[in-house]
Structure formats: C-alpha cells, structure tokens
Design a protein around this motif. Structure first.
Motif, PDB file in Angstrom:
ATOM      1  N   LYS B  40       0.953  -1.220  -0.119  1.00 60.60           N
ATOM      2  CA  LYS B  40       0.107  -0.194   0.119  1.00 60.60           C
ATOM      3  C   LYS B  40       0.700   1.225   0.088  1.00 60.60           C
ATOM      4  O   LYS B  40       0.498   2.230  -0.757  1.00 60.60           O
ATOM      5  CB  LYS B  40      -1.024   0.291   1.372  1.00 60.60           C
ATOM      6  CG  LYS B  40      -2.045  -1.234   1.087  1.00 60.60           C
ATOM      7  CD  LYS B  40      -2.796  -0.928   2.532  1.00 60.60           C
ATOM      8  CE  LYS B  40      -2.044  -1.063   3.868  1.00 60.60           C
ATOM      9  NZ  LYS B  40      -1.204  -2.393   4.090  1.00 60.60           N
ATOM     10  N   SER B  41       1.816   1.197   0.986  1.00 62.46           N
ATOM     11  CA  SER B  41       2.610   2.432   1.013  1.00 62.46           C
ATOM     12  C   SER B  41       3.566   2.543  -0.156  1.00 62.46           C
ATOM     13  O   SER B  41       3.761   3.738  -0.678  1.00 62.46           O
ATOM     14  CB  SER B  41       3.810   2.355   2.121  1.00 62.46           C
ATOM     15  OG  SER B  41       2.987   2.455   3.417  1.00 62.46           O
ATOM     16  N   THR B  42       3.863   1.447  -0.971  1.00 65.61           N
ATOM     17  CA  THR B  42       4.648   1.650  -2.054  1.00 65.61           C
ATOM     18  C   THR B  42       3.738   2.189  -3.186  1.00 65.61           C
ATOM     19  O   THR B  42       4.383   2.962  -4.064  1.00 65.61           O
ATOM     20  CB  THR B  42       4.962   0.219  -2.628  1.00 65.61           C
ATOM     21  OG1 THR B  42       5.860  -0.529  -1.676  1.00 65.61           O
ATOM     22  CG2 THR B  42       5.719  -0.015  -3.842  1.00 65.61           C
ATOM     23  N   PHE B  84       2.194  11.196   4.743  1.00 68.91           N
ATOM     24  CA  PHE B  84       3.152  10.237   5.054  1.00 68.91           C
ATOM     25  C   PHE B  84       2.525   9.342   6.116  1.00 68.91           C
ATOM     26  O   PHE B  84       2.238   9.822   7.144  1.00 68.91           O
ATOM     27  CB  PHE B  84       4.748  10.541   5.441  1.00 68.91           C
ATOM     28  CG  PHE B  84       5.437  11.255   3.916  1.00 68.91           C
ATOM     29  CD1 PHE B  84       4.976  11.933   3.115  1.00 68.91           C
ATOM     30  CD2 PHE B  84       6.680  10.504   3.739  1.00 68.91           C
ATOM     31  CE1 PHE B  84       5.506  12.236   1.916  1.00 68.91           C
ATOM     32  CE2 PHE B  84       7.350  11.166   2.505  1.00 68.91           C
ATOM     33  CZ  PHE B  84       6.703  11.746   1.721  1.00 68.91           C
ATOM     34  N   GLN B  85       3.037   7.977   5.833  1.00 70.60           N
ATOM     35  CA  GLN B  85       2.693   7.209   7.122  1.00 70.60           C
ATOM     36  C   GLN B  85       3.743   7.440   8.398  1.00 70.60           C
ATOM     37  O   GLN B  85       3.189   7.536   9.582  1.00 70.60           O
ATOM     38  CB  GLN B  85       2.852   5.683   6.709  1.00 70.60           C
ATOM     39  CG  GLN B  85       2.615   4.506   7.765  1.00 70.60           C
ATOM     40  CD  GLN B  85       2.565   3.186   7.404  1.00 70.60           C
ATOM     41  OE1 GLN B  85       3.091   2.911   6.306  1.00 70.60           O
ATOM     42  NE2 GLN B  85       2.502   2.268   8.225  1.00 70.60           N
ATOM     43  N   TYR B  86       4.946   7.696   8.114  1.00 72.02           N
ATOM     44  CA  TYR B  86       5.857   8.209   8.932  1.00 72.02           C
ATOM     45  C   TYR B  86       6.177   9.622   8.614  1.00 72.02           C
ATOM     46  O   TYR B  86       7.391   9.541   7.897  1.00 72.02           O
ATOM     47  CB  TYR B  86       7.100   7.258   9.172  1.00 72.02           C
ATOM     48  CG  TYR B  86       6.523   5.841   9.572  1.00 72.02           C
ATOM     49  CD1 TYR B  86       6.031   5.553  10.707  1.00 72.02           C
ATOM     50  CD2 TYR B  86       6.615   5.058   8.459  1.00 72.02           C
ATOM     51  CE1 TYR B  86       5.468   4.172  10.946  1.00 72.02           C
ATOM     52  CE2 TYR B  86       5.947   3.407   8.723  1.00 72.02           C
ATOM     53  CZ  TYR B  86       5.726   3.366   9.927  1.00 72.02           C
ATOM     54  OH  TYR B  86       5.313   1.734  10.203  1.00 72.02           O
ATOM     55  N   LEU B 169      -3.645   9.520   1.592  1.00 72.76           N
ATOM     56  CA  LEU B 169      -3.147   9.575   2.925  1.00 72.76           C
ATOM     57  C   LEU B 169      -2.895   8.366   3.331  1.00 72.76           C
ATOM     58  O   LEU B 169      -3.802   7.341   3.415  1.00 72.76           O
ATOM     59  CB  LEU B 169      -4.176  10.321   3.705  1.00 72.76           C
ATOM     60  CG  LEU B 169      -4.661  11.761   3.375  1.00 72.76           C
ATOM     61  CD1 LEU B 169      -5.836  12.313   4.294  1.00 72.76           C
ATOM     62  CD2 LEU B 169      -3.605  12.583   3.320  1.00 72.76           C
ATOM     63  N   ASP B 170      -1.631   7.927   3.847  1.00 70.11           N
ATOM     64  CA  ASP B 170      -0.892   6.688   4.074  1.00 70.11           C
ATOM     65  C   ASP B 170      -1.169   6.444   5.465  1.00 70.11           C
ATOM     66  O   ASP B 170      -0.300   7.119   6.338  1.00 70.11           O
ATOM     67  CB  ASP B 170       0.388   6.666   3.545  1.00 70.11           C
ATOM     68  CG  ASP B 170       0.858   5.249   3.478  1.00 70.11           C
ATOM     69  OD1 ASP B 170       0.097   4.248   4.113  1.00 70.11           O
ATOM     70  OD2 ASP B 170       1.854   4.996   3.227  1.00 70.11           O
ATOM     71  N   GLU B 171      -2.129   5.729   5.952  1.00 70.12           N
ATOM     72  CA  GLU B 171      -2.391   5.246   7.466  1.00 70.12           C
ATOM     73  C   GLU B 171      -2.215   6.690   8.224  1.00 70.12           C
ATOM     74  O   GLU B 171      -1.710   6.485   9.314  1.00 70.12           O
ATOM     75  CB  GLU B 171      -1.017   4.502   7.872  1.00 70.12           C
ATOM     76  CG  GLU B 171      -0.981   3.165   6.981  1.00 70.12           C
ATOM     77  CD  GLU B 171      -1.176   1.978   7.541  1.00 70.12           C
ATOM     78  OE1 GLU B 171      -1.400   1.790   9.024  1.00 70.12           O
ATOM     79  OE2 GLU B 171      -1.097   0.819   7.092  1.00 70.12           O
ATOM     80  N   THR B 172      -2.824   7.433   7.638  1.00 70.97           N
ATOM     81  CA  THR B 172      -2.799   8.612   8.667  1.00 70.97           C
ATOM     82  C   THR B 172      -3.632   8.537  10.168  1.00 70.97           C
ATOM     83  O   THR B 172      -3.459   9.305  10.943  1.00 70.97           O
ATOM     84  CB  THR B 172      -3.629   9.815   7.834  1.00 70.97           C
ATOM     85  OG1 THR B 172      -3.010  10.247   6.967  1.00 70.97           O
ATOM     86  CG2 THR B 172      -3.910  11.120   8.532  1.00 70.97           C
TER      87      THR B 172
HETATM   88 MG   LIG Z   1       2.449   1.199   4.833  1.00 70.60          MG
END
Ligand SMILES: [Mg+2]
Ligand SMILES: Nc1ncnc2c1ncn2[C@@H]1O[C@H](COP(=O)(O)OP(=O)(O)O)[C@@H](O)[C@H]1O
Lengths: 356, 248
Positions: B40-42, B84-86, B169-172
């Motif tokens: 997913k993040s990719t 970003f997730q992080y 929005l990645d794992e916000t």
């Molecule tokens: Mg991820």
C-alpha cells in the motif's frame, strides 16, 4: 623566508607539494627555535616564530614552549572602550606571490567583554599565515569570530593559529566558518588555566570542489571546574575534504571539569571526504567527558519528503543543508551581523550542492 | 482525475505492485485496505515518483497528465499530495518556514506569483485554528519532537494549505487516539470538494466511521482483489481478510 620555494596551487599535485613544503619549513624553523632558545635571543626567536607557524603542531611540546616564549614578547591590551563593538583583527596580505606572516598577541583585561572578528577577507597572498594569541584575564569574556569564507581569492591558502590562555572564571566563545579557499587550516590551542574558565567552540567547514578545510583543536583543562564544549559540522562537496580533529586533555588536578565534543558531517557528490577525530586524554577521575562523531549523506527520507511537497532537488538539498548548519550560529555574539554571515554561508552552500 | 492502468513496480528487483489498475473520479474518496506488507505504501510512493522504485509497466495519469513523465516536485505542483505514514522530522527548519517555502516552490513551478507573507500567515492561522493546533507549532522544527498524533495533524495542516487535487493519505489514522482521529477526519471532511479526490490507505475500518468513502478496495499482494461500496469495509471488519481469500 626568501629561499623557500612557493607551492603552486595551479599544479595538479599541489597539495602534496604543500605538505612537503610545510614539513621542510617546520624542521628548519625548529632548528632556528632551538638555536634562538639556547642563545636566549628573544628577538631572533620571535622572527623564527614568524616563519614557523607550521612547526606549531598543536599536539607537540615544542608548541607549548613557543606559546610560553611568545608571551614574553610584545602584548597589546584591548581597552574597555571596545566593550560594545567588534574589534577587527585584520589578516591582510596583498602580495599575491608571497607567503605572508602576521602575528598578533593581545590581552583582554579583567572584567572585559570583548569581541574580535578575525578578518581574512583581504588575505590575498597565495599563502597567508597568521598567529593570534589572546590572553584572557579573569572574569572577562571574549568572543572570537572567524568568518573565513573567501569570496574573491578561492585559489589561495590560509593557515592560522589561534591560541587562548584563560584565567579564572573567564570565557572564550569561538565561531569558525571555513570555506571557499583551496586550503585552509586553523589550529586552535586553548589553555583553561584558571578555575571555572570556559571554552565554547562552534564551527562549520564547507569544503567545495577540490577544497580542503581543516580545523584542529586542542583544549587543555589545567584547573578545576573548567569546561569545554565543542560542536562542529562539516560538509564535503565533490572532491572536497573537510577535516576536524579535536583533542581534549584533562590534566591531573582539574577535578570537576567537563568536556564535550561533537562533530557531524554530510558528504555530497563523488569523492567527498571527511576526516573526523575526537579524542580525549583524561588524567583525573572526577570529570565528565563525552565525544561523538557521525558522517552521512543527506537524509533520503527528508529529501523525498521535501521534494514531494514541491522542492526541486537543489532546493531540497539547500533547505536540508541550511538546517544542518544552523547550529553553527548558536551563541553568536549579538554584535555580529548574523544575517550577513548567514547569507555568505548560504552562497557557499549553493556552490557546494552537487547535482547527481 | 486519477487513472492507473496495469501498473507494475519493483524495488531492488523485487516486484511489489502487480498489474494494478485503479480509477478515482473527481471529488471521490477511495479507501484502500489491506494487510501489512501488501504494498500500500509502495503504491503511494510510486504515484508520487519516489526514485527508489522502478515502474516496469503500466501508466499513471492525473487530470490527463502522464505522471510517469514528471519529476517528484512537478507531480506535487500538478496537485498531488502524499500524506506520509511516518512524517519525516526536519531539525532546524521551522514549520511555517517550511510550509511557505514549499508553497512558493509549487507556485513557481506553476508560473504563479509568490504568496505575500501576510496572506500566508492569515491562512496558516485559520487552518491551524481549525485543526486545533497550538500557535507554537509554527515556530517548532518540522515534526521534531511531535507526538504521533501531532505529526499526522501537521500533515493535514500541510494538506489544507497546499490544497491539492488528489491527496493520498497513508495510514493517517494509525497511532491516533480517538480525539486526534476526529480532528484529522474533520480536517479531511472539510477539504472534500467536487474538485478534490482522496485515497485513504488504512488498516482499520475505524477511520471510515468518520470519513465516508465512496469506494472501498481490498488490496493484497500488490494489487486490488475486490472493490465495492462502504459495506465492503464492514464486511472486512466482521469476517477478516480470509473471507476475501487474502492471507493476512
Ligand atoms: Mg504502509
Ligand atoms: N525501499 C524498499 N526496499 C526494500 N523493500 C521494500 C521497500 N519498500 C517496500 N518494500 C517491501 O515491499 C513490500 C510492501 O511494503 P509496503 O508498501 O510498505 O507495504 P504496506 O504499506 O502495505 O504495509 C514489503 O515486503 C516491503 O518490505
């Protein structure tokens, strides 16, 4: 001095030649020093010093003797009138094909707040060599700023020794900024002689293309409750070399003393080099000392983050590097025009950013 | 708005995205749900143009622009935002300075004039107030020493200032307590508009209680295995990934 063959900075291997040149200079200078000493000829000795800055290896005993003897020489005191302004120490040299030597010995009287700016802007000789010694009397504070970022004479060398003797409860804050010269070497010798004396050093080296920016510090804790704190950052560009070597010696009897050394570096481009060496020699039990050093490339995650938000590769790197060097400006005397200095640093950074 | 066709991408020779296709219409909110390590993040990073990932086939178009032809910052200035997730810490760069710098950089890329300092501050203050952010976040270094929730809130602040046409929005929602989650969700809901689309990458159905998606995708092993309405998220919550033939 006239018999000395000058190094040619335009030559491919000029740096190697320089080193050989320095070595030969230092051995001949050492001979002169010994002769002068045994004949007790102070005048000759001072002349020997003039030509012998490079014999001053901050880690050698002969250097200590040099300082000792130099102190017997001429001293200039800084009157109180300089209290709230900057006193420039001008390292000038206009003979383009010579080695130029400058020596200054100065005394900062008790209860004085002084600020020196070591101005190297007009050091236009191919090789400029200088030695500044400051005796800082008890309870006084001395700020020394060395913004040695040449904007005209990139193809030149500067070697400079700064030495400080600190009496009880005195304080020296040193800020160094080295960039834009083919070769710069700054030796800093600090003697914390009086109880409660403090030395603070912040510095930045930006070694642009084919440049070498070198700073060596030796801090001697010779009295109880002395404190030294050093934070240095370096950036090495394409074929650039930044050097930071720092030795803190805590001598027996200097109990309750504290020493902190920190160096962080960023490598940019190909063949960028960093030499970083923090070192501690402790002869006393009751002390606090720590040191650390880290070198890496620009943080990839932060770089991607900046670019995703809209910055070009160049702007992203500039932003991250400006942030990286930010702490070199901490604790600057309020007398200094910080914006002008920051602009100079920004221009030097702009030059060093390498587009992969 | 966004059309991804048959996209395959790898990192260091390992295929991560596998013939993925996805279409997000203008104003739509899509949720992408899938197990850890599914890619997913990719997907977010490949859409944004991260240089570490190699696209081996397929295409990505945003409002008709071929994104694969554009650099990271060009994609951003075309209206792409990746939360970003992080979120990354940037020591030494003040939050407000960072925001103004990136906003002006985007404007410059688009050939627009710089924002005036006054206009910028006015809208920054408004957005921060709406997000319940203390004024001292302006002066603090970007994300440095921020709690997990503060970092995510800061991402939403950047989103609301940059006003992109597509926000991923990645794992916000991860790492947020319920109050922070509500603030973030309100922030997103406030920004919903017919011209702005969202892709919410999430692990949990929880976020979707606060942000109603138009479409939910189940994502596994580098591609979308099932798409449907909001009910799909509920089904996933109740029955787990196994019911979709996905190893969690
Ligand atoms: Mg991820
Ligand atoms: N930069 C990278 N280098 C190596 N492997 C990576 C990299 N990025 C992602 N991967 C791998 O790709 C897979 C998918 O990761 P990711 O996209 O982060 O999944 P998700 O966000 O769905 O949890 C994982 O196996 C991960 O280890």
């Amino acid at each position: 001095m006239s018999e000395i063959q000058l190094p040619n900075t335009r030559q491919e291997n000029w740096r190697w030649n320089n080193l050989r040149w320095l070595e030969s200079l230092s051995s001949s200078a050492k001979n002169q020093i010994h002769k002068a000493k045994s004949n007790n000829q102070n005048v000759k000795f001072m002349q020997a010093i003039e030509g012998a800055r490079e014999s001053i290896s901050v880690f050698s005993d002969s250097e200590r003797e040099l300082c000792e003897l130099a102190l017997c020489g001429k001293t200039t005191s800084i009157p109180d009138v300089y209290h709230d302004r900057i006193t420039p120490i001008k390292i000038q040299s206009n003979a383009p094909h010579e080695v130029v030597n400058r020596n200054m010995i100065t005394r900062v009287g008790s209860h004085v707040n002084a600020c020196f700016e070591v101005d190297t802007a007009s050091a236009n000789a191919q090789w400029t060599n200088a030695w500044v010694h400051c005796k800082v009397e008890s309870t006084s504070t001395l700020d020394v700023i060395l913004p040695s970022i040449s904007e005209s004479q990139v193809d030149s060398a500067l070697t400079l020794t700064l030495s400080f003797d600190l009496e009880a409860s005195s304080r020296v804050r040193l800020h160094t900024f080295l960039s834009n010269r083919s070769f710069q070497r700054v030796d800093v010798l600090v003697r914390l002689r009086g109880t409660n004396s403090t030395f603070l050093a912040r510095g930045l080296n930006i070694a642009g293309e084919h440049e070498e920016q070198d700073i060596h510090l030796h801090c001697l804790h010779q009295a109880p409750k002395t404190r030294s704190h050093q934070e240095h950052v370096g950036i090495a560009g394409h074929h650039g070399h930044t050097i930071w070597k720092s030795l803190a010696t805590i001598e027996r009897g200097a109990h309750g003393s504290e020493s902190f050394q920190r160096n962080d570096n960023r490598l940019l481009g190909n063949k960028a080099r960093v030499s970083s060496k923090p070192e501690l020699k402790i002869d006393e039990d009751d002390v606090k000392a720590s040191h650390g050093s880290a070198t890496g490339r620009v943080n990839e995650d932060a770089y991607f983050y900046c670019r995703q938000r809209g910055l070009s590769p160049r702007d992203a790197k500039a932003l991250l590097l400006e942030a990286f060097v930010e702490k070199s400006f901490d604790d600057l005397s309020s007398l200094i025009d910080k914006d002008a200095l920051a602009a100079k640093v920004e221009r030097a950074l702009g030059k060093v950013i390498y587009e992969e | 708005m966004l059309t991804i066709d048959n996209l395959s991408a790898s990192v260091e020779g390992n295929p991560i995205l596998k013939s993925l296709s996805l279409t997000v219409g203008a104003g739509e909110v899509h949720a992408i749900m899938g197990p850890n390590g599914a890619g997913k993040s990719t997907l977010g990073k490949v859409i944004a143009g991260h240089e570490e990932y190699d696209v081996s086939s397929g295409s990505i178009h945003l409002s008709g622009e071929d994104l694969l032809e554009l650099d990271i910052e060009e994609r951003a200035s075309k209206g792409l935002f990746l939360g970003f997730q992080y979120p990354v810490e940037i020591p030494g760069v003040q939050n407000h300075y960072f925001l103004r710098t990136v906003m002006n950089a985007q404007r410059k890329t688009r050939g627009e004039d710089e924002l005036s300092a006054g206009d910028f501050l006015k809208s920054l203050n408004e957005e921060m107030k709406a997000l319940n952010m203390d004024a001292d976040f302006k002066k603090r270094a970007v994300n440095v020493g921020f709690s997990g929730g503060e970092k995510k809130r800061n991402e939403i602040l950047q989103l609301s200032m940059l006003k992109p046409s597509l926000a991923i929005l990645d794992e916000t929602d991860s790492g947020l307590d319920i109050d922070a989650l509500k603030v973030v969700a309100e922030g997103v809901n406030r920004l919903r508009s017919p011209e702005r689309s969202f892709i919410l990458i999430t692990h949990y159905q929880r976020l979707l209680d606060y942000i109603k998606p138009d479409v939910v995708h189940i994502f596994a092993d580098g591609s979308i295995v099932k798409s449907g309405g909001p009910e799909l998220a509920l089904q996933l919550e109740e029955q787990g990934y196994a019911s979709f033939g996905v190893k969690a």
